[in-house]
Design a protein around this motif. Structure first.
Motif, PDB file in Angstrom:
ATOM      1  N   GLU A 160       8.031   0.595 -13.539  1.00 29.39           N
ATOM      2  CA  GLU A 160       7.413   1.727 -14.221  1.00 29.39           C
ATOM      3  C   GLU A 160       7.688   3.035 -13.494  1.00 29.39           C
ATOM      4  O   GLU A 160       7.563   4.110 -14.082  1.00 29.39           O
ATOM      5  N   LEU A 161       8.017   2.939 -12.214  1.00 29.02           N
ATOM      6  CA  LEU A 161       8.113   4.138 -11.377  1.00 29.02           C
ATOM      7  C   LEU A 161       9.534   4.612 -11.105  1.00 29.02           C
ATOM      8  O   LEU A 161       9.738   5.719 -10.625  1.00 29.02           O
ATOM      9  N   VAL A 162      10.525   3.777 -11.383  1.00 27.04           N
ATOM     10  CA  VAL A 162      11.910   4.186 -11.112  1.00 27.04           C
ATOM     11  C   VAL A 162      12.447   5.024 -12.282  1.00 27.04           C
ATOM     12  O   VAL A 162      11.907   4.958 -13.387  1.00 27.04           O
ATOM     13  N   PRO A 163      13.478   5.819 -12.046  1.00 27.33           N
ATOM     14  CA  PRO A 163      14.070   6.602 -13.151  1.00 27.33           C
ATOM     15  C   PRO A 163      14.624   5.675 -14.228  1.00 27.33           C
ATOM     16  O   PRO A 163      14.967   4.524 -13.955  1.00 27.33           O
ATOM     17  N   LYS A 164      14.683   6.191 -15.426  1.00 29.72           N
ATOM     18  CA  LYS A 164      15.293   5.442 -16.540  1.00 29.72           C
ATOM     19  C   LYS A 164      16.706   5.011 -16.172  1.00 29.72           C
ATOM     20  O   LYS A 164      17.429   5.747 -15.502  1.00 29.72           O
ATOM     21  N   VAL A 177      20.781  -0.471  -8.988  1.00 29.96           N
ATOM     22  CA  VAL A 177      20.006  -1.709  -9.023  1.00 29.96           C
ATOM     23  C   VAL A 177      19.023  -1.651  -7.855  1.00 29.96           C
ATOM     24  O   VAL A 177      19.431  -1.417  -6.712  1.00 29.96           O
ATOM     25  N   LEU A 178      17.747  -1.808  -8.146  1.00 33.30           N
ATOM     26  CA  LEU A 178      16.744  -1.804  -7.088  1.00 33.30           C
ATOM     27  C   LEU A 178      16.100  -3.187  -7.000  1.00 33.30           C
ATOM     28  O   LEU A 178      15.514  -3.671  -7.959  1.00 33.30           O
ATOM     29  N   ILE A 179      16.266  -3.814  -5.848  1.00 37.29           N
ATOM     30  CA  ILE A 179      15.667  -5.138  -5.615  1.00 37.29           C
ATOM     31  C   ILE A 179      14.353  -4.941  -4.882  1.00 37.29           C
ATOM     32  O   ILE A 179      14.315  -4.298  -3.830  1.00 37.29           O
ATOM     33  N   ASP A 180      13.302  -5.489  -5.434  1.00 39.73           N
ATOM     34  CA  ASP A 180      11.955  -5.282  -4.896  1.00 39.73           C
ATOM     35  C   ASP A 180      11.444  -6.593  -4.307  1.00 39.73           C
ATOM     36  O   ASP A 180      11.430  -7.619  -4.985  1.00 39.73           O
ATOM     37  N   ALA A 181      11.018  -6.548  -3.049  1.00 37.14           N
ATOM     38  CA  ALA A 181      10.454  -7.741  -2.400  1.00 37.14           C
ATOM     39  C   ALA A 181       8.977  -7.550  -2.101  1.00 37.14           C
ATOM     40  O   ALA A 181       8.384  -8.309  -1.328  1.00 37.14           O
ATOM     41  N   THR A 182       8.371  -6.543  -2.725  1.00 35.73           N
ATOM     42  CA  THR A 182       6.979  -6.212  -2.407  1.00 35.73           C
ATOM     43  C   THR A 182       6.022  -7.306  -2.868  1.00 35.73           C
ATOM     44  O   THR A 182       6.162  -7.834  -3.964  1.00 35.73           O
ATOM     45  N   VAL A 183       5.058  -7.630  -2.036  1.00 35.08           N
ATOM     46  CA  VAL A 183       4.019  -8.592  -2.395  1.00 35.08           C
ATOM     47  C   VAL A 183       2.663  -7.885  -2.302  1.00 35.08           C
ATOM     48  O   VAL A 183       2.345  -7.291  -1.273  1.00 35.08           O
ATOM     49  N   PRO A 184       1.872  -7.935  -3.363  1.00 35.27           N
ATOM     50  CA  PRO A 184       0.575  -7.236  -3.350  1.00 35.27           C
ATOM     51  C   PRO A 184      -0.484  -8.005  -2.571  1.00 35.27           C
ATOM     52  O   PRO A 184      -1.462  -8.485  -3.138  1.00 35.27           O
ATOM     53  N   LEU A 185      -0.278  -8.126  -1.275  1.00 36.57           N
ATOM     54  CA  LEU A 185      -1.222  -8.856  -0.426  1.00 36.57           C
ATOM     55  C   LEU A 185      -2.534  -8.086  -0.319  1.00 36.57           C
ATOM     56  O   LEU A 185      -2.540  -6.849  -0.256  1.00 36.57           O
ATOM     57  N   ALA A 186      -3.619  -8.828  -0.264  1.00 36.93           N
ATOM     58  CA  ALA A 186      -4.932  -8.194  -0.102  1.00 36.93           C
ATOM     59  C   ALA A 186      -5.037  -7.486   1.245  1.00 36.93           C
ATOM     60  O   ALA A 186      -5.892  -6.608   1.428  1.00 36.93           O
ATOM     61  N   ALA A 187      -4.157  -7.835   2.173  1.00 39.45           N
ATOM     62  CA  ALA A 187      -4.103  -7.146   3.460  1.00 39.45           C
ATOM     63  C   ALA A 187      -3.872  -5.643   3.272  1.00 39.45           C
ATOM     64  O   ALA A 187      -4.239  -4.832   4.135  1.00 39.45           O
ATOM     65  N   SER A 188      -3.278  -5.269   2.153  1.00 36.31           N
ATOM     66  CA  SER A 188      -3.024  -3.852   1.847  1.00 36.31           C
ATOM     67  C   SER A 188      -4.298  -3.027   1.795  1.00 36.31           C
ATOM     68  O   SER A 188      -4.268  -1.811   1.987  1.00 36.31           O
ATOM     69  N   VAL A 189      -5.417  -3.684   1.473  1.00 34.96           N
ATOM     70  CA  VAL A 189      -6.691  -2.960   1.415  1.00 34.96           C
ATOM     71  C   VAL A 189      -7.681  -3.547   2.412  1.00 34.96           C
ATOM     72  O   VAL A 189      -8.895  -3.518   2.212  1.00 34.96           O
ATOM     73  N   ILE A 202      16.950   8.577  -6.389  1.00 34.21           N
ATOM     74  CA  ILE A 202      17.522   7.301  -6.861  1.00 34.21           C
ATOM     75  C   ILE A 202      18.557   7.581  -7.939  1.00 34.21           C
ATOM     76  O   ILE A 202      18.280   8.262  -8.926  1.00 34.21           O
ATOM     77  N   ARG A 203      19.758   7.069  -7.739  1.00 25.55           N
ATOM     78  CA  ARG A 203      20.869   7.368  -8.653  1.00 25.55           C
ATOM     79  C   ARG A 203      20.749   6.590  -9.959  1.00 25.55           C
ATOM     80  O   ARG A 203      20.349   5.425  -9.957  1.00 25.55           O
ATOM     81  N   GLU A 231       0.820  -1.218   0.000  1.00 27.50           N
ATOM     82  CA  GLU A 231       0.000   0.000   0.000  1.00 27.50           C
ATOM     83  C   GLU A 231       0.857   1.273   0.000  1.00 27.50           C
ATOM     84  O   GLU A 231       0.388   2.338  -0.399  1.00 27.50           O
ATOM     85  N   GLY A 232       2.115   1.162   0.400  1.00 29.96           N
ATOM     86  CA  GLY A 232       2.963   2.349   0.417  1.00 29.96           C
ATOM     87  C   GLY A 232       3.933   2.415  -0.755  1.00 29.96           C
ATOM     88  O   GLY A 232       4.621   3.422  -0.946  1.00 29.96           O
ATOM     89  N   GLN A 233       4.006   1.351  -1.546  1.00 28.96           N
ATOM     90  CA  GLN A 233       5.063   1.202  -2.545  1.00 28.96           C
ATOM     91  C   GLN A 233       5.086   2.304  -3.611  1.00 28.96           C
ATOM     92  O   GLN A 233       6.102   2.984  -3.806  1.00 28.96           O
ATOM     93  N   ALA A 234       3.970   2.496  -4.302  1.00 31.89           N
ATOM     94  CA  ALA A 234       3.949   3.417  -5.453  1.00 31.89           C
ATOM     95  C   ALA A 234       4.213   4.856  -5.002  1.00 31.89           C
ATOM     96  O   ALA A 234       5.031   5.571  -5.601  1.00 31.89           O
ATOM     97  N   GLU A 235       3.533   5.254  -3.950  1.00 30.38           N
ATOM     98  CA  GLU A 235       3.678   6.623  -3.451  1.00 30.38           C
ATOM     99  C   GLU A 235       5.133   6.886  -3.033  1.00 30.38           C
ATOM    100  O   GLU A 235       5.710   7.925  -3.369  1.00 30.38           O
ATOM    101  N   LEU A 236       5.715   5.941  -2.336  1.00 31.09           N
ATOM    102  CA  LEU A 236       7.096   6.116  -1.868  1.00 31.09           C
ATOM    103  C   LEU A 236       8.064   6.212  -3.050  1.00 31.09           C
ATOM    104  O   LEU A 236       8.968   7.057  -3.067  1.00 31.09           O
ATOM    105  N   LEU A 237       7.856   5.368  -4.046  1.00 31.67           N
ATOM    106  CA  LEU A 237       8.752   5.397  -5.206  1.00 31.67           C
ATOM    107  C   LEU A 237       8.657   6.731  -5.949  1.00 31.67           C
ATOM    108  O   LEU A 237       9.660   7.247  -6.443  1.00 31.67           O
ATOM    109  N   LYS A 238       7.457   7.276  -6.008  1.00 32.96           N
ATOM    110  CA  LYS A 238       7.304   8.594  -6.647  1.00 32.96           C
ATOM    111  C   LYS A 238       8.082   9.661  -5.875  1.00 32.96           C
ATOM    112  O   LYS A 238       8.758  10.494  -6.462  1.00 32.96           O
ATOM    113  N   GLN A 239       7.997   9.592  -4.550  1.00 29.01           N
ATOM    114  CA  GLN A 239       8.728  10.553  -3.712  1.00 29.01           C
ATOM    115  C   GLN A 239      10.238  10.397  -3.868  1.00 29.01           C
ATOM    116  O   GLN A 239      10.983  11.365  -3.874  1.00 29.01           O
ATOM    117  N   LEU A 240      10.682   9.135  -3.965  1.00 25.84           N
ATOM    118  CA  LEU A 240      12.126   8.871  -3.945  1.00 25.84           C
ATOM    119  C   LEU A 240      12.773   9.030  -5.321  1.00 25.84           C
ATOM    120  O   LEU A 240      14.004   9.074  -5.414  1.00 25.84           O
TER     121      LEU A 240
END
Lengths: 231, 231
Positions: free
Chosen positions: B129-133, B96-108, B91-92, B78-87
């Protein structure tokens, strides 16, 4: 004599591999196929590998359904729904139907390492919608390699069993542990088949990438969670 | 000194567990958090468990990104997309960004044993889609139990590593095998994160049902497919 298990689509690699392992374990197996002659041939070939006394016969799919109340469905996803509609009148009330179908994208000409979205959530849940009332559907045996099943080695894979009927889960777990090496794990409700089915596509991708016959083991659960063969 | 790894969301159970294991392996670890003070406290607590010489520091998330080009993202979905936009500005290029996020229904407010559909296919593909090129995204470490990571036992779990950048896959695999017990497996393209993420929800369900700390092992691949720690 043990309760017979009818393997619908039993001439395919997954179905014939399960038939071989269950025949070796002394189970009574009915191979089902669209073509009774092909089913009988496969039954002969399994008897030759196991023993002349092995309880394996071959029947047309509908006749196989009518002859057993424990059914194992191993057909490609593209044939699943149509076949179940055809077989509906032949499936006996109170049967347990174990579904190993995986909705691989290969069903529509895509890759076997990718899956299709199924409206009901999983191929097994689609099956549950298509069987007669009072038939319990179980999802299991998706992740067991057909190549390994058709060989002689122990099967290094856990079978996750998902069903909304605890009694049907028990039946499928008992059948799973007849296969040497397999541990059966109660995977909860039928809806969890969504994930268990996906794992097969992941294993297909790993097999292509690494040239193997991948399986899966679940670690970290208490001993009581793993059912395995009494030796 | 080794290349530092910044763990974004590093005060949560998964992030702090990875930090602990990597600090023990002699890696330089930066704990990132929304709150720099919380990050510093977590870094202190890990140093106390590992050694006063352990290379662990704490920074606010953006500062952590700016201080490393190897990033580990361990935040709730639930915090992933918003945080990535902020960061994003922090981000240099070339990270390399390693993502361990799981879209659990617990998020909603749903169950942690169920998942949400993500438009891009997986949480990791959303990240891509959200990280810099020029930033390579890797999906990994989803299935490693946070409870086990935060303990002292070997971790009985394989880490499936998915990325479209083979060099980034290599980096993540090297990091994975620093954790005692872990084997790293190249899981192919980033899109395969769809399945690897789902497995976590299955394990959560098994943990609830059987009261365990489930993990997963892939069997049946050739030895060369498994990367493990050099002892």
């Amino acid at each position: 004599m043990s309760r017979p298990v009818a393997i619908i689509g039993g001439t395919g690699p997954q179905g014939s591999g399960l038939a071989l392992r269950w025949a070796r374990a002394g189970e009574t197996v009915i191979i089902g196929s669209r073509d009774a002659t092909r089913a009988e041939k496969m039954a002969d070939s399994i008897r030759q590998r196991v023993s002349p006394q092995a309880q394996v016969s071959g029947l047309e799919n509908a006749a196989a359904c009518a002859a057993a109340d424990l059914l194992m469905l191993t057909v490609p996803f593209e044939g699943q729904a149509e076949l179940l509609k055809q077989l509906k009148p032949a499936i006996r009330a109170g049967s347990v139907l174990i579904d190993a179908t995986v909705p691989l994208a290969a069903s529509v000409g895509g890759r076997a390492s990718r899956t299709l979205g199924v409206w009901q959530g999983s191929a097994a849940q689609q099956t549950a919608e298509l069987v007669p009332k009072g038939v319990s559907v179980v999802a299991a045996f998706h992740n067991v390699s057909a190549d390994v099943l058709n060989g002689d080695d122990d099967v290094d894979c856990d079978v996750l069993v998902c069903s909304d009927d605890p009694q049907a889960t028990k039946v499928a777990m008992e059948l799973a542990v007849k296969i040497p090496g397999v541990r059966a794990i109660d995977g909860g409700k039928l809806e969890n088949a969504r994930i268990v089915e996906q794992i097969t596509a992941l294993l297909v991708g790993l097999n292509i990438r690494h040239k193997g016959h991948g399986g899966v083991r679940i670690t970290g659960l208490p001993e009581a969670a793993y059912q395995s063969r009494k030796r």
